[in-house]
Design an enzyme around this catalytic site. Sequence first.
Site, PDB file in Angstrom:
ATOM      1  N   CYS A   1      48.676   9.341  19.613  1.00  0.00           N
ATOM      2  CA  CYS A   1      48.850   8.965  18.210  1.00  0.00           C
ATOM      3  C   CYS A   1      50.176   8.230  18.083  1.00  0.00           C
ATOM      4  O   CYS A   1      50.818   7.922  19.089  1.00  0.00           O
ATOM      5  CB  CYS A   1      48.759  10.174  17.275  1.00  0.00           C
TER       6      CYS A   1
ATOM      7  N   ASN B   1      53.290  11.327  18.411  1.00  0.00           N
ATOM      8  CA  ASN B   1      53.057  12.421  19.356  1.00  0.00           C
ATOM      9  C   ASN B   1      53.671  13.736  18.886  1.00  0.00           C
ATOM     10  O   ASN B   1      54.122  14.553  19.671  1.00  0.00           O
ATOM     11  CB  ASN B   1      53.572  12.049  20.759  1.00  0.00           C
TER      12      ASN B   1
ATOM     13  N   CYS C   1      52.055  15.173  15.717  1.00  0.00           N
ATOM     14  CA  CYS C   1      51.056  15.747  14.810  1.00  0.00           C
ATOM     15  C   CYS C   1      49.668  15.774  15.454  1.00  0.00           C
ATOM     16  O   CYS C   1      49.238  16.785  15.992  1.00  0.00           O
ATOM     17  CB  CYS C   1      50.999  14.987  13.487  1.00  0.00           C
ATOM     18  N   ARG C   2      48.981  14.645  15.404  1.00  0.00           N
ATOM     19  CA  ARG C   2      47.576  14.610  15.807  1.00  0.00           C
ATOM     20  C   ARG C   2      47.356  14.788  17.299  1.00  0.00           C
ATOM     21  O   ARG C   2      46.527  15.602  17.718  1.00  0.00           O
ATOM     22  CB  ARG C   2      46.943  13.292  15.342  1.00  0.00           C
ATOM     23  N   SER C   3      48.058  14.020  18.124  1.00  0.00           N
ATOM     24  CA  SER C   3      47.776  14.091  19.568  1.00  0.00           C
ATOM     25  C   SER C   3      48.153  15.430  20.201  1.00  0.00           C
ATOM     26  O   SER C   3      47.411  15.927  21.047  1.00  0.00           O
ATOM     27  CB  SER C   3      48.387  12.908  20.328  1.00  0.00           C
TER      28      SER C   3
ATOM     29  N   ASP D   1      46.627  10.462   9.815  1.00  0.00           N
ATOM     30  CA  ASP D   1      47.938  11.036  10.096  1.00  0.00           C
ATOM     31  C   ASP D   1      48.328  11.991   8.958  1.00  0.00           C
ATOM     32  O   ASP D   1      48.442  11.571   7.807  1.00  0.00           O
ATOM     33  CB  ASP D   1      48.973   9.913  10.219  1.00  0.00           C
TER      34      ASP D   1
END
Length: 157
Positions: free
Chosen positions: A13, A16, A18-20, A130
Amino acid sequence: MAQGSGKSVLFVCLGNICRSPIAEAVFRKLVTDAGTSKEWTIDSAATSTYEIGNPPDYRGQACMRKHDIPMSHTARQITRDDFLSYDYILCMDESNLRDLKRKGSQVQNSKAKIELLGSYDPQKKLIIEDPYYGRDEDFETVYQQCIRCCKSFLERT
């Protein structure tokens, strides 16, 4: 990077944090529960340099604790070697996808298949938004999407 033998996946993401790292933690738990963790190399990275060296966002960590999923990660940027060593690079949105395809096109002999993680969503929600500027509920939404997508990805691979 957690080394396995066989298949490899890198979740990406923007920052690096939050999402990933959520996707990485979810996928790591799925393969651990399936008894196949030794078959996989799993990590996550950023397209940007914004958060290098930082831990995952505290709201994402809280979400993972709520679901009893261990999360241990330090943000890093994707490297040239990642395109050479990972089978799959799965990202969260169109901006990530454009950045990765541009960077990957500059790497000779890149073996990574670059895709949106959401392309594996059985509910067909292609983009994992995000949650950084959002609320705690947005992290839960990311978690739910990652569970669906990662399960489907694991089944297909």
